[in-house]
Write a protein that holds these residues in place. Sequence first.
Motif, PDB file in Angstrom:
ATOM      1  N   HIS A   3      32.454  39.852  40.940  1.00  0.00           N
ATOM      2  CA  HIS A   3      31.947  40.114  42.280  1.00  0.00           C
ATOM      3  C   HIS A   3      31.399  41.529  42.282  1.00  0.00           C
ATOM      4  O   HIS A   3      31.859  42.387  41.544  1.00  0.00           O
ATOM      5  CB  HIS A   3      33.068  40.023  43.321  1.00  0.00           C
ATOM      6  CG  HIS A   3      33.556  38.633  43.542  1.00  0.00           C
ATOM      7  ND1 HIS A   3      33.232  37.916  44.659  1.00  0.00           N
ATOM      8  CD2 HIS A   3      34.323  37.817  42.795  1.00  0.00           C
ATOM      9  CE1 HIS A   3      33.795  36.722  44.598  1.00  0.00           C
ATOM     10  NE2 HIS A   3      34.465  36.645  43.468  1.00  0.00           N
ATOM     11  N   HIS A  37      36.690  43.445  44.014  1.00  0.00           N
ATOM     12  CA  HIS A  37      37.263  42.991  45.286  1.00  0.00           C
ATOM     13  C   HIS A  37      37.861  44.186  46.029  1.00  0.00           C
ATOM     14  O   HIS A  37      38.511  45.027  45.417  1.00  0.00           O
ATOM     15  CB  HIS A  37      38.408  41.997  45.059  1.00  0.00           C
ATOM     16  CG  HIS A  37      38.025  40.765  44.329  1.00  0.00           C
ATOM     17  ND1 HIS A  37      38.457  40.507  43.049  1.00  0.00           N
ATOM     18  CD2 HIS A  37      37.265  39.709  44.692  1.00  0.00           C
ATOM     19  CE1 HIS A  37      37.976  39.341  42.663  1.00  0.00           C
ATOM     20  NE2 HIS A  37      37.240  38.832  43.636  1.00  0.00           N
ATOM     21  N   THR A  39      40.869  45.127  48.112  1.00  0.00           N
ATOM     22  CA  THR A  39      42.187  44.529  48.313  1.00  0.00           C
ATOM     23  C   THR A  39      43.003  45.379  49.276  1.00  0.00           C
ATOM     24  O   THR A  39      42.798  46.580  49.391  1.00  0.00           O
ATOM     25  CB  THR A  39      42.962  44.402  46.982  1.00  0.00           C
ATOM     26  OG1 THR A  39      43.260  45.718  46.472  1.00  0.00           O
ATOM     27  CG2 THR A  39      42.161  43.634  45.941  1.00  0.00           C
ATOM     28  N   PHE A  49      42.460  39.737  49.430  1.00  0.00           N
ATOM     29  CA  PHE A  49      41.316  40.060  48.581  1.00  0.00           C
ATOM     30  C   PHE A  49      40.063  39.751  49.390  1.00  0.00           C
ATOM     31  O   PHE A  49      39.971  38.689  50.005  1.00  0.00           O
ATOM     32  CB  PHE A  49      41.246  39.160  47.333  1.00  0.00           C
ATOM     33  CG  PHE A  49      42.268  39.434  46.281  1.00  0.00           C
ATOM     34  CD1 PHE A  49      42.068  40.427  45.341  1.00  0.00           C
ATOM     35  CD2 PHE A  49      43.419  38.662  46.204  1.00  0.00           C
ATOM     36  CE1 PHE A  49      43.003  40.655  44.343  1.00  0.00           C
ATOM     37  CE2 PHE A  49      44.359  38.887  45.215  1.00  0.00           C
ATOM     38  CZ  PHE A  49      44.150  39.893  44.275  1.00  0.00           C
ATOM     39  N   GLY A  51      35.933  39.625  48.653  1.00  0.00           N
ATOM     40  CA  GLY A  51      34.910  39.730  47.621  1.00  0.00           C
ATOM     41  C   GLY A  51      33.557  39.327  48.156  1.00  0.00           C
ATOM     42  O   GLY A  51      33.441  38.720  49.225  1.00  0.00           O
ATOM     43  N   SER A  92      41.483  30.726  50.586  1.00  0.00           N
ATOM     44  CA  SER A  92      40.239  31.482  50.744  1.00  0.00           C
ATOM     45  C   SER A  92      39.455  30.937  51.926  1.00  0.00           C
ATOM     46  O   SER A  92      39.511  29.745  52.231  1.00  0.00           O
ATOM     47  CB  SER A  92      39.377  31.367  49.483  1.00  0.00           C
ATOM     48  OG  SER A  92      39.986  32.029  48.405  1.00  0.00           O
TER      49      SER A  92
END
Length: 129
Positions: A3, A37, A39, A49, A51, A92
């Motif tokens: 990412h 990412h 975080t 996270f 991204g 996610s």
Amino acid sequence: MSHSPIASPQGLALVARIRDFCTKLPEVAEKVDGFGHTTFRVKDKPFIFIGERDTQVSTSLKTNLTTQEFLLGQDGTAYKKTPYIGQHGWVSIMNIDLVPWAEIEDLIVEGYARTAPKKLVQQLKATIS
């Protein structure tokens, strides 16, 4: 799968909104990991996270397996099992606009509580009571 560091206006706005909420939790630190990412961590253990790839922002949150199963089982769910770490309860969200912000806050608190040491969880309970 790499990412890029978050650069889109919507990605930066999301990070700012999550940062604003997470700074209310005891001893939270923000860190960009080796994959790019952003975080949010407690005692260097991540519970969020964020991204971005090709301006597509994704947010992953630590939940327990029961919460994960519930979120994934909803009709038309905005959630999916997070690749590589989903077996540990991570979910996610590819389009966070599809999820009510109050639900996101509840999931952030759940992820924090699952990650933080008991002493910090007690401190958290005292602040949100």
